[in-house]
Design a protein around this motif. Structure first.
Motif, PDB file in Angstrom:
ATOM      1  N   LYS A  81       0.822  -1.210   0.000  1.00 29.79           N
ATOM      2  CA  LYS A  81       0.000   0.000   0.000  1.00 29.79           C
ATOM      3  C   LYS A  81       0.853   1.256   0.000  1.00 29.79           C
ATOM      4  O   LYS A  81       0.483   2.269  -0.619  1.00 29.79           O
ATOM      5  CB  LYS A  81      -0.957   0.003   1.199  1.00 29.79           C
ATOM      6  CG  LYS A  81      -2.246  -0.767   0.960  1.00 29.79           C
ATOM      7  CD  LYS A  81      -3.307  -0.437   1.989  1.00 29.79           C
ATOM      8  CE  LYS A  81      -4.638  -1.088   1.621  1.00 29.79           C
ATOM      9  NZ  LYS A  81      -5.718  -0.736   2.582  1.00 29.79           N
ATOM     10  N   GLU A  82       1.990   1.223   0.667  1.00 26.68           N
ATOM     11  CA  GLU A  82       2.903   2.367   0.632  1.00 26.68           C
ATOM     12  C   GLU A  82       3.389   2.606  -0.791  1.00 26.68           C
ATOM     13  O   GLU A  82       3.454   3.746  -1.257  1.00 26.68           O
ATOM     14  CB  GLU A  82       4.104   2.116   1.543  1.00 26.68           C
ATOM     15  CG  GLU A  82       3.803   2.146   3.031  1.00 26.68           C
ATOM     16  CD  GLU A  82       5.013   1.765   3.852  1.00 26.68           C
ATOM     17  OE1 GLU A  82       4.977   1.989   5.076  1.00 26.68           O
ATOM     18  OE2 GLU A  82       5.990   1.231   3.289  1.00 26.68           O
ATOM     19  N   ARG A  83       3.731   1.536  -1.460  1.00 35.31           N
ATOM     20  CA  ARG A  83       4.248   1.648  -2.831  1.00 35.31           C
ATOM     21  C   ARG A  83       3.195   2.252  -3.754  1.00 35.31           C
ATOM     22  O   ARG A  83       3.489   3.168  -4.537  1.00 35.31           O
ATOM     23  CB  ARG A  83       4.673   0.265  -3.325  1.00 35.31           C
ATOM     24  CG  ARG A  83       5.329   0.250  -4.694  1.00 35.31           C
ATOM     25  CD  ARG A  83       6.015  -1.083  -4.918  1.00 35.31           C
ATOM     26  NE  ARG A  83       6.637  -1.186  -6.222  1.00 35.31           N
ATOM     27  CZ  ARG A  83       7.553  -2.098  -6.534  1.00 35.31           C
ATOM     28  NH1 ARG A  83       7.951  -2.964  -5.616  1.00 35.31           N
ATOM     29  NH2 ARG A  83       8.077  -2.152  -7.750  1.00 35.31           N
ATOM     30  N   ALA A  84       1.975   1.749  -3.662  1.00 36.56           N
ATOM     31  CA  ALA A  84       0.902   2.268  -4.506  1.00 36.56           C
ATOM     32  C   ALA A  84       0.609   3.728  -4.187  1.00 36.56           C
ATOM     33  O   ALA A  84       0.456   4.558  -5.094  1.00 36.56           O
ATOM     34  CB  ALA A  84      -0.345   1.413  -4.331  1.00 36.56           C
ATOM     35  N   ALA A  85       0.550   4.056  -2.900  1.00 38.32           N
ATOM     36  CA  ALA A  85       0.257   5.429  -2.502  1.00 38.32           C
ATOM     37  C   ALA A  85       1.356   6.375  -2.983  1.00 38.32           C
ATOM     38  O   ALA A  85       1.077   7.466  -3.503  1.00 38.32           O
ATOM     39  CB  ALA A  85       0.111   5.520  -0.985  1.00 38.32           C
ATOM     40  N   ALA A 140      -6.492   8.233  -1.803  1.00 39.46           N
ATOM     41  CA  ALA A 140      -7.191   7.607  -0.682  1.00 39.46           C
ATOM     42  C   ALA A 140      -8.365   6.772  -1.173  1.00 39.46           C
ATOM     43  O   ALA A 140      -8.589   5.650  -0.696  1.00 39.46           O
ATOM     44  CB  ALA A 140      -7.670   8.671   0.301  1.00 39.46           C
ATOM     45  N   ALA A 141      -9.110   7.295  -2.143  1.00 36.01           N
ATOM     46  CA  ALA A 141     -10.247   6.547  -2.688  1.00 36.01           C
ATOM     47  C   ALA A 141      -9.778   5.277  -3.393  1.00 36.01           C
ATOM     48  O   ALA A 141     -10.403   4.214  -3.272  1.00 36.01           O
ATOM     49  CB  ALA A 141     -11.032   7.438  -3.651  1.00 36.01           C
ATOM     50  N   ALA A 142      -8.661   5.375  -4.135  1.00 40.24           N
ATOM     51  CA  ALA A 142      -8.135   4.206  -4.843  1.00 40.24           C
ATOM     52  C   ALA A 142      -7.714   3.110  -3.881  1.00 40.24           C
ATOM     53  O   ALA A 142      -7.865   1.917  -4.159  1.00 40.24           O
ATOM     54  CB  ALA A 142      -6.961   4.617  -5.724  1.00 40.24           C
ATOM     55  N   LEU A 143      -7.189   3.515  -2.724  1.00 42.20           N
ATOM     56  CA  LEU A 143      -6.694   2.541  -1.746  1.00 42.20           C
ATOM     57  C   LEU A 143      -7.758   2.151  -0.720  1.00 42.20           C
ATOM     58  O   LEU A 143      -7.500   1.290   0.135  1.00 42.20           O
ATOM     59  CB  LEU A 143      -5.474   3.105  -1.017  1.00 42.20           C
ATOM     60  CG  LEU A 143      -4.262   3.411  -1.885  1.00 42.20           C
ATOM     61  CD1 LEU A 143      -3.147   4.020  -1.054  1.00 42.20           C
ATOM     62  CD2 LEU A 143      -3.759   2.156  -2.584  1.00 42.20           C
ATOM     63  N   ASP A 144      -8.913   2.817  -0.784  1.00 42.98           N
ATOM     64  CA  ASP A 144     -10.006   2.570   0.161  1.00 42.98           C
ATOM     65  C   ASP A 144      -9.558   2.828   1.597  1.00 42.98           C
ATOM     66  O   ASP A 144      -9.789   2.027   2.502  1.00 42.98           O
ATOM     67  CB  ASP A 144     -10.534   1.135   0.022  1.00 42.98           C
ATOM     68  CG  ASP A 144     -11.882   0.949   0.721  1.00 42.98           C
ATOM     69  OD1 ASP A 144     -12.607   1.950   0.893  1.00 42.98           O
ATOM     70  OD2 ASP A 144     -12.204  -0.197   1.088  1.00 42.98           O
TER      71      ASP A 144
END
Length: 296
Positions: free
Chosen positions: A119-123, A138-142
């Motif tokens: 999740k850190e990588r994606a964010a 934030a929406a993409a990661l829920d």
């Protein structure tokens, strides 16, 4: 004629593929993630989707996070050093475009991303590389926006201020590659040594399928010894074809008609050679040899 919803997806495909590749470190897996996203898009109630681009980004990101978690469990048993799957990249028409591609796609940068949790990588990628607003990330990661900001902040701290994103002129990249090739061909490493950092690292990925270093080499002395002796003895007769790999100058290495390796180099902001990445894994090389598999 394409249906509007299909055209919408195809317009978004390059972005999704670039995002997925940077999250996963594998173009083959990235293409699978994008195809899964397409199937989900086809099955969705599109009339209820107010922001198709945001919906596709979220769906692809979540699929990539799931795949990355599974891939990391598999990589525990990987034989030798793992490297991201290298890809041939299109030559950018402007220096600015070339610099942006190199700084966000280089193997050195991709390896730094491996320090981050999924999740850190994606964010980090969505916010810092693709310049998405925090609310959209934030929406993409829920997650909440506050949580999203913490993920990005942690990622920045873990990456640190290393010069992995440094971009030097292609003339300098060509000079480094020429010195490396000459050292292998002749066994003389004096010229190459003058261009190296003391803490240079060399990694080779054989995937347990061909002979390659099992562990990275660190430090000028060990790297020069490997290049001037081992590679000189085994590679001196090979043919080199220069290509752009992950946004920087690299080479495909052939033994007769057979592609046996690819070479990618990293340098710091002063133009000193800081990393050498050799791909020997035949599965990854087979995909790299397809020049049509490009990414921006």
């Amino acid at each position: 004629m394409r249906q509007p919803e299909t055209a919408m997806f195809e317009n978004r495909r390059p972005f999704l593929t670039g995002l997925a590749y940077r999250i996963l470190g594998s173009l083959a897996e990235a293409e699978d993630a994008v195809q899964d996203t397409y199937l989900k898009w086809q099955a969705s109630e599109r009339g209820t989707i107010s922001n198709p681009a945001g919906w596709l980004t979220a769906a692809c990101t979540r699929r990539c996070i799931d795949m990355l978690r599974s891939a990391r469990r598999t990589r525990v048993d990987y034989v030798g050093a793992w490297l991201p799957e290298p890809i041939q990249t299109m030559i950018e028409e402007t220096p600015e475009g070339a610099a942006e591609l190199s700084s966000t796609l280089s193997l050195a940068f991709m390896l730094v991303l491996e320090r981050l949790a999924p999740k850190e990588r994606a964010a980090y990628l969505l916010r810092e590389i693709f310049d998405q607003p925090y609310a959209d990330v934030a929406a993409a990661l829920d997650v909440t926006e506050a949580t999203c900001r913490k993920l990005v902040s942690r990622a920045r701290n873990r990456i640190g201020r290393e010069e992995t994103g440094a971009v030097v002129p292609k003339e300098r990249q060509d000079a480094l590659l020429a010195a490396f090739q000459a050292a292998i061909a002749t066994g003389s490493t004096a010229r190459l040594a003058r261009l190296m950092r003391e803490d240079i690292e060399l990694r080779a990925d054989g995937g347990g399928k061909v002979l390659a270093l099992l562990h990275p080499l660190s430090g000028k002395a060990d790297v020069l010894g490997f290049v001037g002796k081992i590679l000189n003895r085994s590679w001196s007769g090979y043919k080199w074809q220069r290509v752009d790999i992950n946004g920087t100058r690299g080479a495909l290495v052939f033994d007769g008609p057979d592609l046996v390796a690819s070479v990618s180099l990293a340098s710091d902001a002063q133009g000193a050679l800081s990393g050498i990445y050799i791909m020997r894994n035949p599965d990854k090389l087979a995909r790299l040899a397809d020049a049509d598999r490009t990414i921006r």
